[in-house]
Motif scaffolding. Structure first.
Motif, PDB file in Angstrom:
ATOM      1  N   SER A 634     -46.935   8.218 -32.305  1.00  0.00           N
ATOM      2  CA  SER A 634     -46.530   8.025 -30.917  1.00  0.00           C
ATOM      3  C   SER A 634     -47.103   9.095 -30.008  1.00  0.00           C
ATOM      4  O   SER A 634     -47.464   8.823 -28.863  1.00  0.00           O
ATOM      5  CB  SER A 634     -44.999   8.044 -30.827  1.00  0.00           C
ATOM      6  N   VAL A 635     -47.185  10.326 -30.523  1.00  0.00           N
ATOM      7  CA  VAL A 635     -47.694  11.417 -29.705  1.00  0.00           C
ATOM      8  C   VAL A 635     -49.139  11.180 -29.299  1.00  0.00           C
ATOM      9  O   VAL A 635     -49.618  11.710 -28.308  1.00  0.00           O
ATOM     10  CB  VAL A 635     -47.559  12.757 -30.479  1.00  0.00           C
ATOM     11  N   VAL A 676     -49.481   1.550 -19.968  1.00  0.00           N
ATOM     12  CA  VAL A 676     -48.863   1.882 -21.255  1.00  0.00           C
ATOM     13  C   VAL A 676     -47.347   1.731 -21.157  1.00  0.00           C
ATOM     14  O   VAL A 676     -46.700   1.178 -22.058  1.00  0.00           O
ATOM     15  CB  VAL A 676     -49.247   3.311 -21.691  1.00  0.00           C
ATOM     16  N   ASP A 677     -46.773   2.231 -20.059  1.00  0.00           N
ATOM     17  CA  ASP A 677     -45.324   2.092 -19.869  1.00  0.00           C
ATOM     18  C   ASP A 677     -44.918   0.621 -19.826  1.00  0.00           C
ATOM     19  O   ASP A 677     -43.906   0.227 -20.426  1.00  0.00           O
ATOM     20  CB  ASP A 677     -44.901   2.787 -18.570  1.00  0.00           C
ATOM     21  N   ARG A 678     -45.689  -0.191 -19.108  1.00  0.00           N
ATOM     22  CA  ARG A 678     -45.369  -1.614 -19.037  1.00  0.00           C
ATOM     23  C   ARG A 678     -45.428  -2.254 -20.421  1.00  0.00           C
ATOM     24  O   ARG A 678     -44.600  -3.093 -20.779  1.00  0.00           O
ATOM     25  CB  ARG A 678     -46.335  -2.327 -18.077  1.00  0.00           C
ATOM     26  N   TYR A 679     -46.395  -1.836 -21.198  1.00  0.00           N
ATOM     27  CA  TYR A 679     -46.538  -2.381 -22.557  1.00  0.00           C
ATOM     28  C   TYR A 679     -45.289  -2.080 -23.383  1.00  0.00           C
ATOM     29  O   TYR A 679     -44.731  -2.959 -24.042  1.00  0.00           O
ATOM     30  CB  TYR A 679     -47.769  -1.770 -23.225  1.00  0.00           C
ATOM     31  N   PHE A 680     -44.836  -0.814 -23.338  1.00  0.00           N
ATOM     32  CA  PHE A 680     -43.707  -0.421 -24.178  1.00  0.00           C
ATOM     33  C   PHE A 680     -42.391  -1.002 -23.690  1.00  0.00           C
ATOM     34  O   PHE A 680     -41.601  -1.528 -24.474  1.00  0.00           O
ATOM     35  CB  PHE A 680     -43.609   1.104 -24.254  1.00  0.00           C
ATOM     36  N   PHE A 681     -42.161  -0.926 -22.379  1.00  0.00           N
ATOM     37  CA  PHE A 681     -40.842  -1.300 -21.881  1.00  0.00           C
ATOM     38  C   PHE A 681     -40.712  -2.784 -21.560  1.00  0.00           C
ATOM     39  O   PHE A 681     -39.618  -3.271 -21.356  1.00  0.00           O
ATOM     40  CB  PHE A 681     -40.487  -0.461 -20.654  1.00  0.00           C
ATOM     41  N   ALA A 798     -39.869   0.660 -35.660  1.00  0.00           N
ATOM     42  CA  ALA A 798     -41.028   1.489 -35.329  1.00  0.00           C
ATOM     43  C   ALA A 798     -41.399   1.320 -33.861  1.00  0.00           C
ATOM     44  O   ALA A 798     -41.761   2.294 -33.175  1.00  0.00           O
ATOM     45  CB  ALA A 798     -42.211   1.123 -36.229  1.00  0.00           C
ATOM     46  N   ARG A 799     -41.303   0.085 -33.357  1.00  0.00           N
ATOM     47  CA  ARG A 799     -41.565  -0.148 -31.941  1.00  0.00           C
ATOM     48  C   ARG A 799     -40.570   0.622 -31.072  1.00  0.00           C
ATOM     49  O   ARG A 799     -40.938   1.255 -30.084  1.00  0.00           O
ATOM     50  CB  ARG A 799     -41.471  -1.649 -31.624  1.00  0.00           C
ATOM     51  N   MET A 800     -39.296   0.562 -31.438  1.00  0.00           N
ATOM     52  CA  MET A 800     -38.278   1.263 -30.675  1.00  0.00           C
ATOM     53  C   MET A 800     -38.504   2.774 -30.715  1.00  0.00           C
ATOM     54  O   MET A 800     -38.303   3.474 -29.709  1.00  0.00           O
ATOM     55  CB  MET A 800     -36.890   0.929 -31.218  1.00  0.00           C
ATOM     56  N   ALA A 801     -38.924   3.280 -31.861  1.00  0.00           N
ATOM     57  CA  ALA A 801     -39.203   4.715 -31.959  1.00  0.00           C
ATOM     58  C   ALA A 801     -40.320   5.114 -31.001  1.00  0.00           C
ATOM     59  O   ALA A 801     -40.279   6.191 -30.398  1.00  0.00           O
ATOM     60  CB  ALA A 801     -39.561   5.086 -33.399  1.00  0.00           C
ATOM     61  N   ARG A 802     -41.326   4.249 -30.854  1.00  0.00           N
ATOM     62  CA  ARG A 802     -42.396   4.537 -29.889  1.00  0.00           C
ATOM     63  C   ARG A 802     -41.862   4.525 -28.455  1.00  0.00           C
ATOM     64  O   ARG A 802     -42.249   5.351 -27.627  1.00  0.00           O
ATOM     65  CB  ARG A 802     -43.528   3.532 -30.049  1.00  0.00           C
ATOM     66  N   ILE A 803     -40.998   3.567 -28.158  1.00  0.00           N
ATOM     67  CA  ILE A 803     -40.388   3.514 -26.833  1.00  0.00           C
ATOM     68  C   ILE A 803     -39.617   4.803 -26.550  1.00  0.00           C
ATOM     69  O   ILE A 803     -39.747   5.405 -25.474  1.00  0.00           O
ATOM     70  CB  ILE A 803     -39.448   2.297 -26.717  1.00  0.00           C
ATOM     71  N   MET A 804     -38.829   5.231 -27.517  1.00  0.00           N
ATOM     72  CA  MET A 804     -38.016   6.427 -27.319  1.00  0.00           C
ATOM     73  C   MET A 804     -38.886   7.675 -27.192  1.00  0.00           C
ATOM     74  O   MET A 804     -38.592   8.583 -26.409  1.00  0.00           O
ATOM     75  CB  MET A 804     -37.033   6.592 -28.488  1.00  0.00           C
ATOM     76  N   TYR A 805     -39.958   7.724 -27.989  1.00  0.00           N
ATOM     77  CA  TYR A 805     -40.872   8.862 -27.849  1.00  0.00           C
ATOM     78  C   TYR A 805     -41.480   8.888 -26.453  1.00  0.00           C
ATOM     79  O   TYR A 805     -41.493   9.932 -25.785  1.00  0.00           O
ATOM     80  CB  TYR A 805     -41.996   8.816 -28.890  1.00  0.00           C
ATOM     81  N   GLN A 806     -42.007   7.747 -25.995  1.00  0.00           N
ATOM     82  CA  GLN A 806     -42.644   7.699 -24.681  1.00  0.00           C
ATOM     83  C   GLN A 806     -41.653   8.075 -23.585  1.00  0.00           C
ATOM     84  O   GLN A 806     -42.014   8.762 -22.620  1.00  0.00           O
ATOM     85  CB  GLN A 806     -43.218   6.299 -24.421  1.00  0.00           C
ATOM     86  N   TYR A 807     -40.410   7.633 -23.716  1.00  0.00           N
ATOM     87  CA  TYR A 807     -39.391   7.938 -22.708  1.00  0.00           C
ATOM     88  C   TYR A 807     -39.172   9.446 -22.608  1.00  0.00           C
ATOM     89  O   TYR A 807     -39.223  10.026 -21.518  1.00  0.00           O
ATOM     90  CB  TYR A 807     -38.077   7.236 -23.063  1.00  0.00           C
ATOM     91  N   HIS A 808     -38.910  10.106 -23.723  1.00  0.00           N
ATOM     92  CA  HIS A 808     -38.620  11.544 -23.691  1.00  0.00           C
ATOM     93  C   HIS A 808     -39.865  12.364 -23.367  1.00  0.00           C
ATOM     94  O   HIS A 808     -39.777  13.381 -22.663  1.00  0.00           O
ATOM     95  CB  HIS A 808     -38.018  11.986 -25.025  1.00  0.00           C
ATOM     96  N   TYR A 820     -38.430  10.985 -33.041  1.00  0.00           N
ATOM     97  CA  TYR A 820     -38.940   9.619 -32.939  1.00  0.00           C
ATOM     98  C   TYR A 820     -40.413   9.568 -33.326  1.00  0.00           C
ATOM     99  O   TYR A 820     -40.860   8.627 -33.986  1.00  0.00           O
ATOM    100  CB  TYR A 820     -38.729   9.091 -31.520  1.00  0.00           C
ATOM    101  N   ASN A 821     -41.168  10.576 -32.922  1.00  0.00           N
ATOM    102  CA  ASN A 821     -42.561  10.658 -33.335  1.00  0.00           C
ATOM    103  C   ASN A 821     -42.654  10.795 -34.855  1.00  0.00           C
ATOM    104  O   ASN A 821     -43.531  10.208 -35.495  1.00  0.00           O
ATOM    105  CB  ASN A 821     -43.244  11.836 -32.655  1.00  0.00           C
ATOM    106  N   SER A 822     -41.733  11.555 -35.429  1.00  0.00           N
ATOM    107  CA  SER A 822     -41.731  11.746 -36.888  1.00  0.00           C
ATOM    108  C   SER A 822     -41.484  10.429 -37.615  1.00  0.00           C
ATOM    109  O   SER A 822     -42.058  10.181 -38.677  1.00  0.00           O
ATOM    110  CB  SER A 822     -40.669  12.776 -37.280  1.00  0.00           C
ATOM    111  N   VAL A 823     -40.615   9.565 -37.059  1.00  0.00           N
ATOM    112  CA  VAL A 823     -40.357   8.258 -37.674  1.00  0.00           C
ATOM    113  C   VAL A 823     -41.642   7.436 -37.713  1.00  0.00           C
ATOM    114  O   VAL A 823     -41.991   6.834 -38.739  1.00  0.00           O
ATOM    115  CB  VAL A 823     -39.256   7.497 -36.898  1.00  0.00           C
ATOM    116  N   VAL A 824     -42.381   7.413 -36.598  1.00  0.00           N
ATOM    117  CA  VAL A 824     -43.613   6.620 -36.538  1.00  0.00           C
ATOM    118  C   VAL A 824     -44.658   7.186 -37.490  1.00  0.00           C
ATOM    119  O   VAL A 824     -45.326   6.434 -38.218  1.00  0.00           O
ATOM    120  CB  VAL A 824     -44.154   6.568 -35.094  1.00  0.00           C
TER     121      VAL A 824
END
Length: 843
Positions: A634-635, A676-681, A798-808, A820-824
């Motif tokens: 995610s990073v 990218v934000d539109r893609y995730f959210f 995994a998708r949700m973890a990317r969303i949460m990483y991008q949010y924070h 969340y990055n560690s999960v991905v």
């Protein structure tokens, strides 16, 4: 078994490299098929284009090009970088397959294998050169022990035996300003010198207020370890009187020469393990009585990237070393110079003697790196950490001084072995490479070469200033061998392409030099093969209208203005997760490779609306591939998205608003991040269950703070779910007193409570992130227990973890984003562990 695995891995690597080489030969000369592998090398030497890296640095790109049989060329302004490239791609092929000349070597060949399976084979590759480096490195160590061995006394143990010292631990001191106290205040970051399980040790301060002294005694139990440290980012606490003084006082004392050192512990070899002993006067005197006859010349830069020691009175390079370290390094350096005559007496010609001395000089540089008064002691592993664990020289209050002449870490013998082993691991059957000093902004290239490079990173690293640390030691050893490289007192600075604080208008200067460099590449690059540019600069600059990066903007502007079009991008795992910069941080794990070709003269313009529409379509496909197919961390996803986004932007002659004004590159970068934000959210969150979709939307509106119940009810009704269900059945939030609040990560814990409904994607993500966050979680094993609960929705976690990483990450909350990055990053391992657990349960 381990040696056999390494050999098979090397064979697979060689087969892969040979396959790539043959494929290139077939491309260059389709009919008939390439000749046998031994002739492919010669064919490529005659017909393949040069691979040139004009910012060669540590030389990884030229080395890999050479490994494939290509003609590798590396150039750099920095003489230390050029020397490293010569040592990797230029010198070894010159002496390939040559037997060693030292008296102990077997002339008939080298022995491979062990015991009864060993056999003798001809000296191959750089093995003979490596053998000579080991031999003469050992000769230097033996003579150094004879000359200065008294500076490194053994330590007496309780049983009457003696042991070799591995390291001495020191703390810097300044006088306490309290006239009633007046002791020398030790500045200590941690009293614990070993935190290894069942082998904990710490140093206990013994204060004599009458004598105004502090001494230290090593303890081997956990009782009484002092809390905290005596020094922090703002002040120093006196162990004698308890008063604290600001660091401004420490800086003043240090600049006036009133900073000292005090021995706090001795670490010896327990064979096996470490022995921790209290200081004694014999070892103190061995250190303070050392008198260096020579010191490296040169001043530290007044203003430079990565330097933070000048304010404490460390203004000259020799001040980074203790007197004993200076004596030892100068003694070894003198012996390297003496060794050259001995090598020639043993039968070598001057060129070969120069080659051996080059590698021994590099071992001197590595030894200097491992023995300064700025080397940290790592109490978790009970070991000394090299100076440049990151590209900076920061103030160190308590440091570790290695025993350079011993047989342990950070000593001469280990650094010689590292150099020799590196030579043996270099590709063996290769075409000779070429390394030379040049300024990339005005280098005259040979026409039609293939450029593959990794440009400097704006204001991240002060390459030249940091290289001076090695230059001041290598120049006396190598200036007669490489007169052009070591002609100056220090490395070249004025032509360096970085945004350093020593320059007037550093940003504009860097942009100008980088653009000149790109134009030079564009003018002479191959029309047949693309130009490839590696970049790993994280976007971190926040603006009101979005996120962008000055480093990325500057580099991309230079690429496009020079006349390149970005036609492809690949995120490639290039960065080491164990590097100091990455530990505990959301540091990049990948570089983005920009594949560029000359921009066609007839490129058409585009409207901004056309650009945005095409951007969404292109990024959706690319991010699907990166996130799902490539499992990019995610990073790195936002970095990787820059490539396909710039493909769209750079394919047009210009992107125009309806007003007729051009869309600048910075705006394009911001639009890429919005896409990218539109893609995730929108795209990814749209695939979630309705409960998780609610949580994502509520998070974006209120974070983990309270929000009005009525507002939550409107949102939940739109998704056809109830607040009570989210609270009581799924237990994802609290709802009381007219307020609704999402449960934060630490409220989930490792285990589910009884009576909770089927697990949602949001909960699954939270529980996995909990396991990857800190000591309470069970890591991959804990995540693997959650995985089967998700059933067909596991990939959505995994998708949700990317969303949460991008949010924070977008909010600058690196600590919250990390789990969340560690999960991905661990997703494939989580799947593998879950499958293994399932198979084990069936057996």
């Amino acid at each position: 078994m381990e040696e056999q695995q390494r050999r098979k891995a090397a064979e697979r690597s060689a087969l892969r490299d040979c396959t790539i080489s043959r494929a290139l030969a077939q491309y260059l000369y389709p009919p008939p098929p390439p000749p046998p592998d031994t002739d492919v090398l010669n064919f490529l030497a005659e017909n393949a284009p040069e691979i040139h890296d004009p910012f060669a640095g540590g030389g990884s790109i030229p080395l890999e090009a050479q490994r494939l049989g290509l003609k590798a060329v590396g150039s750099d302004l920095n003489p230390i970088a050029v020397l490293i490239n010569k040592a990797q791609i230029e010198i070894p092929p010159k002496f390939a397959n040559r037997p060693p000349i030292n008296p102990d070597a077997e002339r008939m060949g080298m022995t491979v294998g062990k015991a009864r399976r060993s056999k003798r084979v001809p000296w191959h590759g750089a093995a003979g050169l490596a053998h000579d480096i080991r031999y003469y490195g050992q000769w230097i160590r033996e003579h150094a022990c004879q000359r200065i061995g008294h500076l490194y006394p053994k330590v007496e143990l309780i049983n009457g035996r003696e042991a070799d010292v591995i390291a001495w631990l020191w703390a810097r001191t300044v006088p306490c300003p309290n006239p009633a106290c007046g002791i020398q205040m030790p500045m200590i970051k941690s009293f614990q010198i070993s935190t290894k399980l069942d082998h904990e040790h710490w140093i206990k301060p013994i204060i004599d207020r009458n004598a105004k002294t502090v001494r230290f005694v090593v303890q081997d139990h956990s009782d009484g370890v002092p809390d905290g440290a005596t020094v922090d980012r703002n002040s120093v606490r006196c162990l004698g009187c308890g008063n604290s003084v600001r660091l401004n006082y420490v800086r003043e004392q240090a600049r006036n020469g009133r900073i000292g050192e005090q021995l706090t512990a001795i670490v010896a070899n327990g064979n096996p393990g470490r022995i921790f002993l209290s200081p004694n006067e014999k070892h103190v005197q061995a250190a303070v009585n050392a008198e260096p006859a020579w010191r490296p010349s040169g001043r530290l830069p007044e203003r430079a990237l990565g330097f933070a020691v000048q304010n404490y009175g460390f203004t000259n390079w020799h001040q980074l070393f203790t007197p004993r370290q200076l004596v030892t390094l100068t003694t070894i350096s003198d012996l390297v110079k003496e060794t050259r005559a001995r090598i020639i007496r043993d039968g070598a010609d001057e060129d070969y003697a120069d080659a051996i001395c080059t590698y021994l000089a590099l071992a001197v540089g590595k030894t200097a790196h491992g023995c300064t008064s700025f080397n940290r002691w790592l109490n978790s592993s009970a070991s000394v950490v090299g100076l440049f664990s990151r590209q900076a020289i920061s103030m160190i209050w308590d440091f570790a001084e290695s025993n350079i002449l011993a047989d342990y870490a950070q000593r001469w013998k280990s650094h010689v072995e590292t150099v020799a082993k590196s030579l043996e691991n270099l590709p063996k059957d290769v075409n000779p490479g070429n390394a030379f000093q040049a300024d990339a902004s005005n280098t005259a290239y040979s026409n039609g070469l293939v450029i593959v490079t990794d440009p400097p990173y704006y204001d991240n690293i002060g390459y030249a200033d940091l290289s001076d640390f090695f230059y001041v030691w290598l120049r006396p050893l190598l200036r007669d061998i490489y007169q052009d490289l070591f002609a100056g007192i220090l490395t070249p600075k004025e032509e360096e392409a970085i945004a350093a604080p020593r320059f007037k208008n550093p940003k504009e200067r860097f942009e100008r030099l980088l653009l000149q460099s790109m134009k030079q590449m564009r003018a002479e690059c191959s029309e047949e093969f693309p130009t490839s540019i590696f970049y790993a600069y994280k976007q971190q600059e926040m603006k009101g209208d979005g996120q962008a990066s000055t480093g990325w903007e500057t580099m991309l502007n230079a690429v496009i203005k020079a006349g390149f079009q970005i036609v492809g991008t690949w995120p490639v795992h290039t960065e080491m997760p164990s590097r100091q910069r990455a530990l505990g941080a959301n540091a990049l794990a990948s570089s983005v490779v920009l594949v560029c070709r000359p921009c066609p003269d007839d490129a058409a313009p585009a409207t901004r609306a056309q650009f945005i529409a095409e951007l969404d379509e292109r990024l959706a496909k690319a991010l699907d591939q990166f996130a799902l197919g490539g499992h990019i961390a995610s990073v790195d996803l936002r970095q990787a998205a820059i490539g396909p986004g710039m493909e769209v932007y750079s394919k047009y002659r210009s992107v125009i608003r309806t007003s007729g004004e051009p869309v600048l590159l910075r705006e394009a970068l911001i639009e890429i991040n919005h896409a990218v934000d539109r893609y995730f959210f929108e795209r990814e969150a749209g695939a979630m269950d309705t409960e998780s979709s609610f949580c994502v939307d509520w998070l974006r509106q209120h974070d983990y703070q309270e929000g009005a119940y009525g507002e939550a009810e409107v949102l939940s009704q739109a998704k056809n779910i109830g607040i009570e269900s989210l609270r009581d059945r799924h237990r994802l939030l609290t709802a009381q007193s007219g307020k609704v609040q999402l449960l934060s990560l630490n409220k989930f814990g490792p285990k589910r409570e009884n009576g909770i409904a089927d697990i949602t994607v949001w909960e699954g993500c939270m529980r996995m992130a909990y396991h990857m966050d800190g000591e309470d979680g069970d890591g991959i094993e804990g995540c693997a227990e959650v995985y089967p609960m998700m059933g067909s929705r596991a990939e959505s976690v995994a998708r949700m973890a990317r969303i949460m990483y991008q949010y924070h990450d977008a909010r600058g909350e690196a600590r919250k984003a990390l789990p969340y990055n560690s999960v991905v990053e661990a997703w494939l391992d989580i799947q593998l562990q879950a499958n293994q657990d399932e198979q084990g349960a069936l057996m």
